[in-house]
Motif scaffolding. Structure first.
Motif, PDB file in Angstrom:
ATOM      1  N   ARG A   1       6.079  17.159   4.762  1.00 34.19           N
ATOM      2  CA  ARG A   1       6.098  15.994   5.645  1.00 34.19           C
ATOM      3  C   ARG A   1       7.543  15.595   5.956  1.00 34.19           C
ATOM      4  O   ARG A   1       8.401  15.567   5.082  1.00 34.19           O
TER       5      ARG A   1
ATOM      6  N   ASP B   1       5.226  10.570  11.341  1.00 33.08           N
ATOM      7  CA  ASP B   1       5.072  11.503  10.231  1.00 33.08           C
ATOM      8  C   ASP B   1       4.682  12.856  10.804  1.00 33.08           C
ATOM      9  O   ASP B   1       3.570  13.039  11.291  1.00 33.08           O
TER      10      ASP B   1
ATOM     11  N   LEU C   1       0.237  -2.469  11.990  1.00 34.54           N
ATOM     12  CA  LEU C   1      -0.574  -1.255  12.121  1.00 34.54           C
ATOM     13  C   LEU C   1      -2.076  -1.567  12.100  1.00 34.54           C
ATOM     14  O   LEU C   1      -2.849  -0.992  12.874  1.00 34.54           O
TER      15      LEU C   1
ATOM     16  N   GLN D   1      -2.112  -5.640   7.984  1.00 28.69           N
ATOM     17  CA  GLN D   1      -1.875  -4.325   7.383  1.00 28.69           C
ATOM     18  C   GLN D   1      -3.170  -3.526   7.262  1.00 28.69           C
ATOM     19  O   GLN D   1      -4.166  -4.004   6.724  1.00 28.69           O
TER      20      GLN D   1
ATOM     21  N   GLU E   1       0.511  -2.628  -0.049  1.00 31.97           N
ATOM     22  CA  GLU E   1       1.480  -2.282   0.996  1.00 31.97           C
ATOM     23  C   GLU E   1       2.898  -2.602   0.533  1.00 31.97           C
ATOM     24  O   GLU E   1       3.202  -3.736   0.175  1.00 31.97           O
ATOM     25  N   LYS E   2       3.724  -1.596   0.503  1.00 29.65           N
ATOM     26  CA  LYS E   2       5.161  -1.705   0.237  1.00 29.65           C
ATOM     27  C   LYS E   2       5.514  -2.558  -0.983  1.00 29.65           C
ATOM     28  O   LYS E   2       6.284  -3.519  -0.878  1.00 29.65           O
TER      29      LYS E   2
ATOM     30  N   THR F   1      -3.430  -1.125   5.268  1.00 26.80           N
ATOM     31  CA  THR F   1      -3.538  -0.969   3.809  1.00 26.80           C
ATOM     32  C   THR F   1      -4.440  -2.048   3.199  1.00 26.80           C
ATOM     33  O   THR F   1      -5.235  -1.767   2.298  1.00 26.80           O
TER      34      THR F   1
ATOM     35  N   TYR G   1       6.243   2.264   1.462  1.00 26.91           N
ATOM     36  CA  TYR G   1       4.931   2.891   1.700  1.00 26.91           C
ATOM     37  C   TYR G   1       3.775   2.016   1.222  1.00 26.91           C
ATOM     38  O   TYR G   1       3.950   1.130   0.397  1.00 26.91           O
ATOM     39  N   GLY G   2       2.571   2.369   1.713  1.00 30.19           N
ATOM     40  CA  GLY G   2       1.357   1.901   1.072  1.00 30.19           C
ATOM     41  C   GLY G   2       1.200   2.726  -0.194  1.00 30.19           C
ATOM     42  O   GLY G   2       1.424   3.931  -0.174  1.00 30.19           O
TER      43      GLY G   2
ATOM     44  N   LEU H   1      -0.134   8.715  12.640  1.00 35.56           N
ATOM     45  CA  LEU H   1       1.134   8.080  12.987  1.00 35.56           C
ATOM     46  C   LEU H   1       2.115   9.195  13.366  1.00 35.56           C
ATOM     47  O   LEU H   1       2.500  10.002  12.515  1.00 35.56           O
TER      48      LEU H   1
ATOM     49  N   VAL I   1       0.883   6.538   0.621  1.00 34.32           N
ATOM     50  CA  VAL I   1       0.086   6.866   1.810  1.00 34.32           C
ATOM     51  C   VAL I   1       1.030   7.392   2.890  1.00 34.32           C
ATOM     52  O   VAL I   1       2.051   6.783   3.195  1.00 34.32           O
ATOM     53  N   ILE I   2       0.681   8.538   3.457  1.00 39.17           N
ATOM     54  CA  ILE I   2       1.435   9.123   4.580  1.00 39.17           C
ATOM     55  C   ILE I   2       0.568   8.937   5.835  1.00 39.17           C
ATOM     56  O   ILE I   2      -0.648   8.777   5.723  1.00 39.17           O
ATOM     57  N   GLY I   3       1.188   8.968   7.012  1.00 39.26           N
ATOM     58  CA  GLY I   3       0.495   8.507   8.211  1.00 39.26           C
ATOM     59  C   GLY I   3      -0.656   9.327   8.780  1.00 39.26           C
ATOM     60  O   GLY I   3      -0.682   9.650   9.973  1.00 39.26           O
TER      61      GLY I   3
ATOM     62  N   TYR J   1      -5.033   9.178   8.446  1.00 38.08           N
ATOM     63  CA  TYR J   1      -6.159   8.455   7.850  1.00 38.08           C
ATOM     64  C   TYR J   1      -7.468   8.947   8.451  1.00 38.08           C
ATOM     65  O   TYR J   1      -7.523   9.226   9.648  1.00 38.08           O
TER      66      TYR J   1
HETATM   67  C1  G1P Z   1       2.995   2.641   7.612  1.00 38.33           C
HETATM   68  C2  G1P Z   1       1.923   2.078   6.665  1.00 38.33           C
HETATM   69  C3  G1P Z   1       2.241   2.482   5.226  1.00 38.33           C
HETATM   70  C4  G1P Z   1       2.368   3.993   5.137  1.00 38.33           C
HETATM   71  C5  G1P Z   1       3.418   4.502   6.135  1.00 38.33           C
HETATM   72  C6  G1P Z   1       3.418   6.021   6.161  1.00 38.33           C
HETATM   73  O1  G1P Z   1       4.224   1.988   7.352  1.00 38.33           O
HETATM   74  O2  G1P Z   1       1.889   0.667   6.800  1.00 38.33           O
HETATM   75  O3  G1P Z   1       1.210   2.027   4.381  1.00 38.33           O
HETATM   76  O4  G1P Z   1       2.718   4.355   3.813  1.00 38.33           O
HETATM   77  O5  G1P Z   1       3.134   4.046   7.462  1.00 38.33           O
HETATM   78  O6  G1P Z   1       4.426   6.527   6.991  1.00 38.33           O
HETATM   79  P1  G1P Z   1       5.498   2.038   8.347  1.00 38.33           P
HETATM   80  O7  G1P Z   1       6.259   3.257   7.956  1.00 38.33           O
HETATM   81  O8  G1P Z   1       4.948   2.123   9.733  1.00 38.33           O
HETATM   82  O9  G1P Z   1       6.264   0.775   8.076  1.00 38.33           O
END
Ligand code: G1P
Length: 298
Positions: free
Chosen positions: A256, A136, A113, A232, A193-194, A234, A173-174, A133, A206-208, A210
Motif C-alpha cells: 500500500r 490509498d 468520510l 466518521q 478513529e485516529k 469508523t 488511522y482508524g 479511497l 484500517v486502509i482505504g 471497505y
Molecule cells: C481515512 C479514515 C481512516 C483510515 C484512513 C485510511 O482517514 O478516516 O479511518 O484509516 O482513511 O487511509 P484519512 O486518511 O482520510 O484522514
C-alpha cells in the motif's frame, strides 16, 4: 453462506487535497499522476477487476476535471485515429465508462468520510457495497478489493482492509479493537478513529478499502460528529462491530502506498516506474547512478 454480489462502489473524492497545494489549486488531487495515469484510474481498475459495475463518485466544487476524465473525448479520439495512433486509442479506452455506469453525487459540505458515504445512500439502496479511497494505492498480484469481496463471502459481515502500523502512527488511522485473530482475518469488537498511541486498542490500522452492509448507512444516520469534528465512517463501523454480522479486518496481500502524502506519492512513483517494462531499465539505471553520485558526494 449466501451473500449478495457486490456490484456498486463509492469513491469519496470531495476532499480539497490541501497537502498537495499549489498543485491542487486547479486540479483535483485524484487527477495527480503516477507515471502516466491519474490516481483515480488505479482505484477504478482495482474495482473493475473485483467485478464492480456501478461507480458512484462523491464530489464537491472544483472536481469537473474528474467528470471530463471519464467522458468520451471525440476530437482527441478522431485525431488519434487519423494519425493511426492505435496504442494511444487503446490507452484511452480504460477511461471510458459504459453509459449510466458512473454517477456523481455532491457532498455540499466537508463533513467527513462518513458523511461522504452517506451522501451516496440513495444510489446504493439496500445492498452491500464497496468504498475505495483513491489516496490509498495498493499494488499486488491480486486486487485488494477482490480479496475483500472474498473475505465478505466468507464472513458475511463488513470487511475493512487492515495493515499493521508503527505504534506512533495510530493517530493517522482508524484502529481495530480485535476480539478474535484468525490470522488473515480478524474480528473487531470495536474501532477507534485516529487514537493517540496510548489510547490505541491495537496497531492494526484500517486502509482505504471497505465492504459495507447497508446497515452502516443506517448507523451513519445515528452518529454525531466524532474525531476532528467530522462524521466518521469508523464510528458507524464501531456500532456495526457490536452486531451479530460484525466487522472484520482483512490483512491484505499487496503493497500500500499512501498517495495522500508527499512521501507516499514519491515512493509510489518510484515503485510504479520500476515495475513498468517500458521504463524499468532506463529508470532503474538512473536511480542507481543517482544514488552512487549522492554517496560519492557525502
Ligand atoms: C481515512 C479514515 C481512516 C483510515 C484512513 C485510511 O482517514 O478516516 O479511518 O484509516 O482513511 O487511509 P484519512 O486518511 O482520510 O484522514
Amino acid at each position: 453462506m449466501r451473500v449478495r454480489k457486490i456490484t456498486k462502489a463509492v469513491f469519496p473524492v470531495a476532499g480539497l487535497g490541501t497537502r498537495f497545494l499549489p498543485a491542487t489549486k486547479s486540479i483535483p488531487k485524484e487527477i495527480l499522476t503516477l507515471v502516466d495515469r491519474p490516481l483515480i484510474q488505479y482505484a477504478i481498475d482495482e474495482a473493475r477487476a473485483a467485478g464492480i459495475k456501478e461507480f458512484i463518485f462523491v464530489t464537491s466544487r472544483g472536481k469537473s476535471a474528474l467528470e471530463d476524465y471519464f467522458d468520451q473525448a471525440p476530437e482527441l479520439e478522431s485525431e488519434l485515429r487519423r494519425k493511426g495512433k492505435t496504442d494511444l486509442l487503446e490507452a484511452l479506452k480504460e477511461t471510458n465508462m459504459d453509459s449510466g455506469a458512473i454517477a456523481y453525487v455532491r457532498q455540499n459540505r466537508p463533513l467527513g468520510l462518513g458523511h461522504a458515504v452517506w451522501c451516496a445512500r440513495r444510489l446504493i439502496g439496500r445492498e452491500p457495497f464497496a468504498v475505495l479511497l483513491p489516496d490509498d494505492v495498493i499494488a499486488g498480484e491480486r486486487p485488494c478489493l477482490l480479496q475483500m469481496i472474498e473475505a465478505h463471502a466468507e464472513t458475511g459481515g463488513c470487511v475493512v482492509a487492515a495493515m499493521e502500523v508503527a505504534p506512533e502512527q495510530t493517530s493517522s488511522y482508524g484502529i481495530l479493537d480485535i476480539s478474535e485473530d484468525m490470522g488473515r482475518i480478524v474480528r473487531a469488537r470495536g474501532l477507534v478513529e485516529k487514537p493517540l498511541p496510548k489510547d490505541a486498542p491495537s496497531t492494526l490500522a484500517v486502509i482505504g478499502r471497505y465492504i459495507l452492509t447497508p446497515r452502516v448507512l443506517v448507523n451513519l444516520n445515528r452518529i454525531r460528529q466524532g474525531a476532528g469534528g467530522e462524521i466518521q465512517l469508523t464510528d458507524a463501523l464501531a456500532i456495526e462491530a457490536k452486531s451479530k454480522a460484525g466487522v472484520f479486518g482483512m490483512r491484505f496481500q499487496g503493497q500500500r502506498f499512501d498517495c495522500g502524502s508527499k512521501i507516499g506519492f514519491l515512493q509510489a512513483t518510484v515503485a510504479f516506474g520500476l515495475s513498468r517494462p517500458d521504463l524499468s531499465d532506463e529508470f532503474g539505471a538512473f536511480l542507481h547512478d543517482l544514488m552512487a553520485m549522492q554517496k560519492a558526494a557525502q
